[in-house]
Design a protein around this motif. Structure first.
Motif, mmCIF file in Angstrom:
data_model
loop_
_atom_site.group_PDB
_atom_site.id
_atom_site.type_symbol
_atom_site.label_atom_id
_atom_site.label_comp_id
_atom_site.label_asym_id
_atom_site.label_seq_id
_atom_site.Cartn_x
_atom_site.Cartn_y
_atom_site.Cartn_z
ATOM 1 N N ILE A 1 0.849 -1.205 0.000
ATOM 2 C CA ILE A 1 0.000 0.000 0.000
ATOM 3 C C ILE A 1 0.880 1.248 0.000
ATOM 4 N N SER B 1 2.067 2.278 -3.398
ATOM 5 C CA SER B 1 1.071 2.368 -4.460
ATOM 6 C C SER B 1 0.631 3.812 -4.661
ATOM 7 N N ASP B 2 0.363 4.165 -5.912
ATOM 8 C CA ASP B 2 -0.223 5.487 -6.167
ATOM 9 C C ASP B 2 -1.709 5.477 -5.865
ATOM 10 N N VAL C 1 -5.092 2.981 -4.420
ATOM 11 C CA VAL C 1 -5.527 1.734 -3.788
ATOM 12 C C VAL C 1 -7.039 1.638 -3.919
ATOM 13 N N ASN D 1 -10.051 -0.639 -2.591
ATOM 14 C CA ASN D 1 -10.261 -1.623 -1.529
ATOM 15 C C ASN D 1 -11.736 -1.977 -1.493
ATOM 16 N N MET E 1 5.447 8.592 2.670
ATOM 17 C CA MET E 1 4.364 8.095 1.812
ATOM 18 C C MET E 1 3.243 7.506 2.675
ATOM 19 N N SER F 1 -0.738 7.054 4.276
ATOM 20 C CA SER F 1 -2.098 6.875 3.768
ATOM 21 C C SER F 1 -3.119 7.399 4.775
ATOM 22 N N GLU G 1 -0.632 10.913 1.025
ATOM 23 C CA GLU G 1 -0.431 10.712 -0.422
ATOM 24 C C GLU G 1 -1.583 9.979 -1.085
ATOM 25 N N ARG G 2 -2.255 9.128 -0.339
ATOM 26 C CA ARG G 2 -3.327 8.337 -0.946
ATOM 27 C C ARG G 2 -4.386 8.076 0.110
ATOM 28 N N SER G 3 -5.554 7.700 -0.323
ATOM 29 C CA SER G 3 -6.554 7.276 0.650
ATOM 30 C C SER G 3 -6.940 5.834 0.365
ATOM 31 N N VAL G 4 -7.261 5.131 1.421
ATOM 32 C CA VAL G 4 -7.664 3.733 1.328
ATOM 33 C C VAL G 4 -9.000 3.609 2.055
ATOM 34 N N SER G 5 -10.042 3.221 1.325
ATOM 35 C CA SER G 5 -11.390 3.173 1.918
ATOM 36 C C SER G 5 -11.705 1.773 2.411
ATOM 37 N N TRP G 6 -12.207 1.705 3.597
ATOM 38 C CA TRP G 6 -12.655 0.428 4.165
ATOM 39 C C TRP G 6 -14.157 0.529 4.347
ATOM 40 N N PHE G 7 -14.904 -0.173 3.520
ATOM 41 C CA PHE G 7 -16.369 -0.092 3.597
ATOM 42 C C PHE G 7 -16.990 -1.381 3.147
#
Lengths: 104, 121, 96
Positions: B112, B115-116, B118, B120, C1, C3, C90-96
């Protein structure tokens, strides 16, 4: 043969309506005259679709043909010569399969 | 900005009852067509998508495992499977339709982090 | 880096623990929508967050009657602060 067999873009509506004469008809509409080099690609595509229920986009088509028919034929230039500019779309159409997703 | 980006797809849901598994795969195939660097991770109950011998004709859907098998043809070679999830379901690699590399939480964290994008699901 | 992770489903799905298992130091987590029900937990019932900052969207707590019931003591963020968090990572990671 009625035009309602085909959708607006010329893809066969009912996949079970495909036959070799139908393929010839679709190919004529694309100004392609089917030779053995076309038929072997069509056969690979139809077998692939029967197994995976998926019309491959160009990248996957090239790799599929490479795997099944060898390095010489598994090249986009070769397939573009056979099936004009957008081989994945045109070859699927002639093979009586749905239009591939992600055609670019 | 470079044209080629690194995408990590994390697929956490089983197939069929919801669209999540097939949406995740469709997004990855679309990215693959644009020749991006793609990593595909089967996590948690997402590992169940990989079971062999699926045939979903009877429920009127396409068999997802058959479509998953096309990932390598799209150049998606970086395929991972959550080892904890496999253990939880008492499965091993012989139960799966794809050759996937084992991945644990810390390896996924590292993936992760480089990565540019993600996705999920 | 780093999230920014968003968790937007109720605690019964266990997404916060899954998310924290793959979050690394310097990451942040913000609870959104039904994710804010984690604020009803006692702190010892929350999965350990380590070096990961934990936030909850104040507007979603308010909507659910949780503003005065934040037993977990999770830090609240407004929409504007949520946007700041998005920009900081830098990035987002969604948990849903």
């Amino acid at each position: 043969m009625s035009d309602s067999l085909f959708d607006k873009e010329g893809f066969l509506r009912d996949l079970s309506a495909w036959s070799e004469p139908v393929a010839e008809q679709i190919a004529r509409a694309e100004n392609i005259s089917l030779a053995p080099s076309h038929w072997e690609v069509i056969r690979v595509l139809r077998e692939f679709y029967a197994e995976h229920q998926h019309s491959p986009a160009t990248r996957a088509l090239v790799n599929l043909i490479k795997r099944e028919l060898g390095e010489d034929k598994g090249r986009s230039v070769y397939l573009m010569k056979l099936f004009s500019g957008t081989p994945a779309k045109t070859a699927s159409k002639i093979a009586g399969l749905p239009k591939p997703d992600n055609c670019i | 900005m470079s044209v080629k980006q690194t995408f990590t797809f994390i697929s956490r849901s089983p197939a069929y009852a919801s669209q999540r598994a097939s949406l995740c795969l469709e997004a990855a195939l679309a990215a693959a067509v644009f020749e991006q660097e793609i990593h595909y991770v089967f996590m948690d109950d997402g590992v169940l998508q990989l079971l062999t011998d699926q045939n979903s004709q009877a429920i009127g859907q396409k068999t997802l495992s058959k479509l998953l098998e096309t990932l390598p043809l799209y150049g998606v070679e970086n395929i991972y499977v959550d080892t904890q999830a496999l253990a939880k379901h008492a499965l091993d690699s012989a139960d799966l339709v794809l050759d996937a590399q084992p991945i644990d939480d810390s390896q996924l964290a590292a993936l992760i982090a480089r990565s540019d994008q993600v996705l999920n699901l | 880096m780093s999230s920014l992770h968003t968790v937007s489903k109720a605690p019964q799905l266990g997404l916060l623990a899954q998310c924290l298992a793959v979050a690394t130091a310097g990451d942040a987590v913000i609870l959104l929508e039904d994710g804010v029900y984690y604020c009803l937990k006692n702190p010892e019932e929350l999965p350990p967050a380590g070096d990961v900052a934990l936030f909850a969207l104040a507007e979603d707590l308010s909507a659910r009657g949780l503003l005065e019931r934040n037993r977990a003591g999770i830090e609240l963020a407004s929409y504007v602060e949520f946007v700041d968090l998005c920009c900081k990572h830098e990035r987002s990671v969604s948990w849903f």
